[in-house]
Structures are given as structure tokens and as C-alpha cells.
Design a protein around this motif. Structure first.
Motif, short mmCIF file in Angstrom:
data_model
loop_
_atom_site.label_atom_id
_atom_site.label_comp_id
_atom_site.label_asym_id
_atom_site.label_seq_id
_atom_site.Cartn_x
_atom_site.Cartn_y
_atom_site.Cartn_z
N GLN A 43 19.11 -5.03 1.62
CA GLN A 43 18.36 -5.99 2.45
C GLN A 43 19.31 -6.80 3.33
O GLN A 43 18.98 -7.15 4.46
N ARG A 44 20.50 -7.10 2.81
CA ARG A 44 21.48 -7.85 3.61
C ARG A 44 21.89 -7.03 4.83
O ARG A 44 22.03 -7.56 5.94
N ARG A 45 22.07 -5.72 4.65
CA ARG A 45 22.44 -4.87 5.78
C ARG A 45 21.29 -4.77 6.78
O ARG A 45 21.52 -4.69 8.00
N LEU A 46 20.07 -4.80 6.28
CA LEU A 46 18.92 -4.84 7.19
C LEU A 46 18.94 -6.14 7.99
O LEU A 46 18.69 -6.13 9.21
N ALA A 47 19.24 -7.26 7.33
CA ALA A 47 19.31 -8.55 8.04
C ALA A 47 20.37 -8.50 9.14
O ALA A 47 20.14 -8.99 10.26
N ASP A 48 21.52 -7.92 8.84
CA ASP A 48 22.57 -7.78 9.86
C ASP A 48 22.06 -6.97 11.05
O ASP A 48 22.31 -7.33 12.21
N HIS A 49 21.36 -5.89 10.76
CA HIS A 49 20.83 -5.04 11.83
C HIS A 49 19.84 -5.80 12.70
O HIS A 49 19.82 -5.62 13.93
N LEU A 50 19.04 -6.67 12.09
CA LEU A 50 18.04 -7.43 12.83
C LEU A 50 18.61 -8.68 13.50
O LEU A 50 17.90 -9.38 14.22
N GLY A 51 19.88 -8.96 13.25
CA GLY A 51 20.51 -10.14 13.85
C GLY A 51 20.18 -11.43 13.14
O GLY A 51 20.23 -12.51 13.75
N ILE A 52 19.88 -11.35 11.84
CA ILE A 52 19.50 -12.53 11.06
C ILE A 52 20.67 -12.94 10.19
O ILE A 52 21.07 -12.21 9.29
N ARG A 53 21.24 -14.10 10.47
CA ARG A 53 22.39 -14.58 9.69
C ARG A 53 21.94 -15.38 8.47
O ARG A 53 22.62 -15.38 7.45
N ARG A 54 20.83 -16.08 8.62
CA ARG A 54 20.33 -16.90 7.51
C ARG A 54 18.81 -16.89 7.54
O ARG A 54 18.19 -17.19 8.56
N TRP A 55 18.23 -16.52 6.41
CA TRP A 55 16.77 -16.50 6.32
C TRP A 55 16.23 -17.93 6.26
O TRP A 55 16.83 -18.80 5.64
N ARG A 56 15.09 -18.13 6.91
CA ARG A 56 14.40 -19.42 6.71
C ARG A 56 13.96 -19.53 5.26
O ARG A 56 14.00 -20.61 4.67
N ALA A 57 13.53 -18.42 4.69
CA ALA A 57 13.17 -18.39 3.27
C ALA A 57 13.19 -16.94 2.79
O ALA A 57 12.96 -16.01 3.57
N VAL A 58 13.48 -16.78 1.50
CA VAL A 58 13.28 -15.50 0.82
C VAL A 58 12.21 -15.75 -0.23
O VAL A 58 12.34 -16.64 -1.07
N VAL A 59 11.14 -14.95 -0.16
CA VAL A 59 9.94 -15.18 -0.97
C VAL A 59 9.64 -13.93 -1.78
O VAL A 59 9.69 -12.82 -1.24
N GLY A 60 9.30 -14.11 -3.07
CA GLY A 60 8.91 -12.95 -3.85
C GLY A 60 8.24 -13.33 -5.14
O GLY A 60 8.46 -14.42 -5.67
N GLY A 61 7.41 -12.41 -5.65
CA GLY A 61 6.78 -12.60 -6.94
C GLY A 61 7.21 -11.53 -7.92
O GLY A 61 7.45 -10.38 -7.53
#
Length: 586
Positions: free
Chosen positions: A143-161
Motif C-alpha cells: 500500500q505504501r508503494r501504491l501511495a508513492d505511485h499516486l503522489g501521496i506522502r501522507r494520508w489524511r486518514a487510514v481507516v479499517g475494520g
């Protein structure tokens, strides 16, 4: 009539995911338990638009049987498994946020997993049971590599159940600067031994199926569907509470649905489990179930407060944790263990235990999403900026609190007193509240609020953690007053207590004249059978308790709030005041 306890997971099908995107990962993934993956693919879906500085991205992580399709993309799209939480105008508002939901590593809905071709095999064949053992950390690395690909350095939030909550917490601990908020719902720091036992049985059901073929069943006519169906049946039992099963099945226990199945259907629950098990085999891979359940079982953030504090120490995000009262798979006690560690570290955390009969599946049930969804929205920035209205008693309490003091408010209600302190510039403010409606209102004020029963003391907090502990109009509602006094003075350097005086003149007269339990405006205005007041202290009673406990009364203020008058300490406040404020210390 629809079943109010039906999970949105029940709506899932094997239909193609029309909005699926894929990312080929060029670099080799070095796995935490050894081994490596090359040529991996990450499948994901997105909603909304990423803003110019990529600050509005929210990552949503799915549970063990989930996938990337968390919400509809349009009216013609198939339902998502969290539609009620995510979408335009909802708690995770896709008009405001760019939402990303990837299928996990090891899954079977697009991201590399056991059913994919092993690039090292010759001749080519799927990984099958030889797929390397992975961890939640490995999922997060993809998921971190996906974030890099999308140009996202810091998520506003990570949400999960559930398993998604494990991923959210792994983001907060593995990459401490990676997200502004961590939102973990119906999750835990690790599985209980009982939960591990159920997973072990499920894996054995799959791996001992005669059609498992050591995991290489993909080119065969028969697959280990019986084992996978039994694993799913077992899972469904753990997802439901005893109350939910009674509600679902006791009414027609001896009237099962007629479905084509080799599984026992003598009882209504039997036909339900048979249906769920068989349906699951049409959309899920047995090897993936083994892989993902093992990764979840290996997750271990710590089994005591000190270990959890070490795990979360470097995290730089705020937290929202939600549990459900009837969830025996990931229990509220497990969420509180995390909360206790975070509060000891002075991390920003809000916690709610939602009252529900639905068990672990509560996080996917509409009525329960309605309860916790506002907390998610509040953590993501929905605010109630209405100026707090304070009584004269509360204004006096605020004047007693030094500037910049950090404050714990026990029984904080809707948070209006803490909100006033926040406006004054105080930084570290925490409320404790059990009423869920109040907790939501306090969270919408941007406050940290913890759902906790004061009758259990204050184990979430460490010695001298706060400059001031406030308990306003709550003393009379607590059963273990003597123990709570000790706890407040352990946690706070000073304690400010306000309480109604049940020896007040109007109450005495009312009791004598009417011969009934006394009533008066304010905290006294209840019938004897519906009052929240469990104790009926007078000012003299509380003074006696302080003497018995060697507690010093540094300051005392008395009011007749009916006429908004301040009562002189020499004018018999035990008779003439209906409210007292005491400043205590040791």
C-alpha cells in the motif's frame, strides 16, 4: 422485511469490479518473514479527486473477505461493503476526500496472491500453497508503494475494520509519519487464543479437503470448496453474537430454507450457514483464505500496556478506536488496552464502545454504522463550532483552572466545558463520557473523548498525568465515590469537584411537606425510580469524606443556582447552597 442484522458483506458477489485499477510493482518486495516477491501487482479503486497538495487522501483497508470495492462509484455500480460510511455527503465524504481502497497482498481480487502465476516456476503455474508467508506489514508495504505511485506522502486518514483495523494500526506504527489519523474499528492489538483456535480449525478444514491437492488445484475440475465453505461457516459464527443468532434463527429454528446443498440443513441456522459457505466459494480462493488468516494470526502489537506503549511510541497521528459491546471476536477490552497505552503516551485518542447485539459484524451493519459514522466524520474534520454555553458554576470552574493547564474532565457531557478551555488556548484536553450521543457531540467539537465507566476507576491514566482533573455534576452518579477520589488525586495534581447538595433547604422542605422523594430544578429534578443519581451527598458529607482520606480542600465555592447567588461559606452552605465546588489536593 429486511434483516436489521444483515451485514453488507452478505451482498457481495463475484461480479467483475468495473472500476478496478492495477499498479505493477517493479521493485522486488522483501518480505518480513523472509522470501521475496517480484512482479507483484496491486489492484485498487479510487473515489473523489486528489487535491493539489495531496492532503485529502484517505486510505480504506478491508477485512479478510473484503476487496477494493468499498463503495459504489455511481447509481449503476454494484453495492460496496461500506456504502453507508463512504460516499458523497457521508462520514468519509468523497466530495471532499480522495478515497483509495486496495485489495490486500495475498488476496484474490486483483492484487498478487496464491492464485497468480509464480514468475519463478517452470513450467508456469500458480503459487498455490507455496505462496510465501506474509504479514500485515507486507500488506502495508504494498500500500505504501501504491501511495508513492499516486503522489501521496501522507494520508489524511487510514481507516479499517477488523483486519482492516490491523492494517491501519500497522501504518501508524510501521510508518509513524505516514498518516494524520488512524481509525481502527472492531480491531485489536492481536488475536485472542480463542480466535486463533477458530482460524486454525478453518485452515485445517481447507487443507484436509481431499481436493486441496497441496494447494495446486487451479487446473482441476474439483476444488477444495467443501473445506472453504466450512471455514466460512465457522467464520460466520464468530462474526455473530449469541443475541444476534437468537434474533436471526430462534423464531423459525425448525423451518430451514430449502437450498441445494450437501451440508446439514435440519435447522434454520444450518441452511443459513450452508448458503453462506457455498456462496463464498464462488468469489474467494481457498489459498488466499489460508494466507490472509495466517497473516492476521501473526499480527502482534503487544499483549500488555508496556509493550503497546513501545509499539505506538513513535506514532505521530491521532487515533479513533471503535469497539462493539457484543463483539467477542475482537472484544472491547482489547480496544481499551490500546486506548490505555495511547493515553499513557499522551496521544490524541477518541474511543467509543458502541452498544450493539450484532457481534463482530456490527461494523458492517447499517444501524451500527449510523452510531459510529459521526465519530469518523468528526475525526476527519466535521466540526460543531457553536460557542459553548456555560452556567455560572462552570464559569467558576474555568476560573479555577490555571492557564495552559492540561485537563481531564470526568463525565464531560457534550464537551462544552472542555470546548471553552480549548478556546482559551489549552492544548491537552481529554474527556471521559459514557453517553454515546454526548460523546459524538464532544468529538464534533474537536475534542479527545474516551468512553469509559468511572465505576472502574481510571486505569487508562498514569500518575500525575494531568494538572487538573474536573468532575462536574457527576459525583452523585458514581457508585464507588471513595475509590474514585483516590484515583482522581492519583491522576491529577489538583482536583475540582462540583456536585449538587442534597441537604439543600428546598429539598429538605419538600421531603418534609410532601413525604415524597424530594425534587427541585436541575440535578434534583427526577422521580425516585428514574434518577441517574446513585448517591445523595450533602456538602457536609463530602467534607467528612475529605477528612477521612486526608484530602486537603484548598478552595470552596457555594451557589444557590436557583437564584444564581453565591453563598458565603459562613452562611451555612450545607443548608443554603444547592451546589458546591471544591478544589482538592494532597
Amino acid at each position: 422485511m429486511s434483516d436489521p442484522t444483515e451485514s453488507t458483506d452478505d451482498q457481495r458477489t463475484a461480479a467483475p469490479l468495473k472500476f478496478l485499477q492495477t499498479l505493477s510493482l517493479d521493485e522486488v518486495i522483501e518480505l518480513e518473514l523472509g522470501g521475496r516477491l517480484s512482479g507483484a501487482v496491486c489492484a485498487y479503486e479510487t473515489w473523489g479527486k486528489l487535491n493539489d497538495d495531496a492532503s485529502n487522501a484517505v486510505l480504506v483497508c478491508h477485512a479478510i473477505s473484503g476487496d477494493s470495492h468499498v463503495a459504489r462509484h455511481d447509481e449503476l455500480d454494484d453495492p460496496g461493503w461500506w456504502d453507508q460510511l463512504i460516499g458523497p455527503g457521508k462520514a468519509v465524504d468523497t466530495d471532499q476526500f480522495f478515497v483509495v481502497c486496495p485489495n490486500v497482498l495475498g488476496g484474490c481480487r486483483g492484487t498478487t496472491g496464491p492464485s497468480d502465476i509464480d514468475p519463478q516456476s517452470n513450467p508456469p503455474r500458480p503459487y498455490g500453497a507455496s505462496f510465501p508467508r506474509i504479514t500485515i506489514g507486507d500488506m502495508v508495504e504494498v500500500q505504501r508503494r501504491l501511495a508513492d505511485h499516486l503522489g501521496i506522502r501522507r494520508w489524511r486518514a487510514v481507516v479499517g475494520g477488523s483486519l482492516g483495523g490491523h492494517q491501519a494500526m500497522m501504518w501508524a506504527t510501521k510508518f509513524p509519519q505516514s498518516t494524520q489519523s488512524c481509525i481502527a474499528i472492531a480491531s485489536s492489538p492481536r488475536l485472542t487464543s480463542q480466535a486463533l483456535g477458530f482460524d486454525i480449525i478453518a485452515r485445517n478444514a481447507i487443507q484436509t479437503d481431499p481436493h486441496f491437492a497441496e494447494g495446486q488445484y487451479y487446473d482441476r475440475a474439483d476444488r477444495p470448496d467443501t473445506g472453504l465453505a466450512i471455514a466460512r461457516m465457522l467464520g460466520h459464527i464468530t462474526y455473530l453474537s449469541s443475541q444476534a443468532m437468537t434474533q436471526k434463527f430462534d423464531g423459525d429454528r425448525h423451518d430451514p430454507r430449502e437450498i441445494v446443498s450437501d451440508f446439514e440443513q435440519r435447522f434454520s441456522i444450518g441452511s443459513y450457514l450452508a448458503h453462506q459457505g457455498q456462496k463464498f466459494t464462488t468469489r474467494f480462493d481457498a489459498n488466499s483464505y489460508v494466507t490472509l488468516s495466517m497473516a492476521m494470526d501473526l499480527m502482534d502489537l503487544g499483549d500488555n500496556r508496556l509493550q503497546l506503549m513501545e509499539t505506538f511510541d513513535d506514532s505521530e497521528c491521532d487515533f479513533l478506536l471503535v469497539s462493539f459491546s457484543s463483539d467477542w471476536l475482537f472484544t472491547p477490552e482489547q480496544s481499551r488496552e490500546i486506548v490505555n497505552a495511547l493515553t499513557a503516551l499522551n496521544k490524541s485518542v477518541t474511543y467509543a464502545e458502541i452498544t450493539s447485539d450484532a457481534g463482530h459484524d456490527s461494523f458492517l451493519i447499517g444501524s451500527d454504522i449510523d452510531q459510529y459514522g459521526p465519530l469518523v466524520g468528526a475525526r476527519l474534520g466535521e466540526r460543531d463550532d457553536m460557542a459553548p454555553k456555560l452556567s455560572s458554576v462552570e464559569e467558576s470552574i474555568i476560573r479555577l483552572i490555571p492557564d495552559r493547564a492540561n485537563v481531564l474532565d470526568l463525565g464531560c457531557g457534550d464537551g462544552h466545558l472542555l470546548a471553552a478551555l480549548k478556546q482559551r488556548g489549552h492544548q491537552r484536553l481529554v474527556g471521559v463520557e459514557v453517553a454515546q450521543a454526548n460523546l459524538i457531540r464532544a468529538a464534533r467539537r474537536g475534542l479527545d473523548v474516551i468512553d469509559y465507566d468511572l465505576n472502574n476507576g481510571l486505569p487508562a491514566f498514569i500518575d500525575n498525568q494531568f494538572d487538573v482533573v474536573v468532575m462536574s455534576a457527576t459525583l452523585q452518579a458514581v457508585a464507588n465515590i471513595a475509590e474514585l477520589f483516590d484515583e482522581m488525586l492519583r491522576v491529577g495534581r489538583r482536583v475540582i469537584v462540583s456536585f449538587p447538595n442534597f441537604a439543600y433547604r428546598a429539598l429538605r422542605e419538600d421531603y418534609v411537606k410532601r413525604g415524597r422523594s424530594p425534587r427541585a430544578p436541575g440535578e434534583f429534578n427526577f422521580e425516585w425510580y428514574n434518577t441517574p443519581n446513585r448517591r445523595f451527598p450533602s456538602i457536609a458529607d463530602v467534607h467528612d469524606l475529605c477528612r477521612q482520606k486526608n484530602v486537603r480542600i484548598d478552595e470552596a465555592i457555594y451557589f444557590d443556582s436557583t437564584d444564581d447567588l453565591r453563598i458565603d461559606p459562613n452562611d451555612d452552605p450545607n443548608l443554603n447552597a444547592d451546589t458546591a465546588i471544591l478544589v482538592l489536593s494532597r
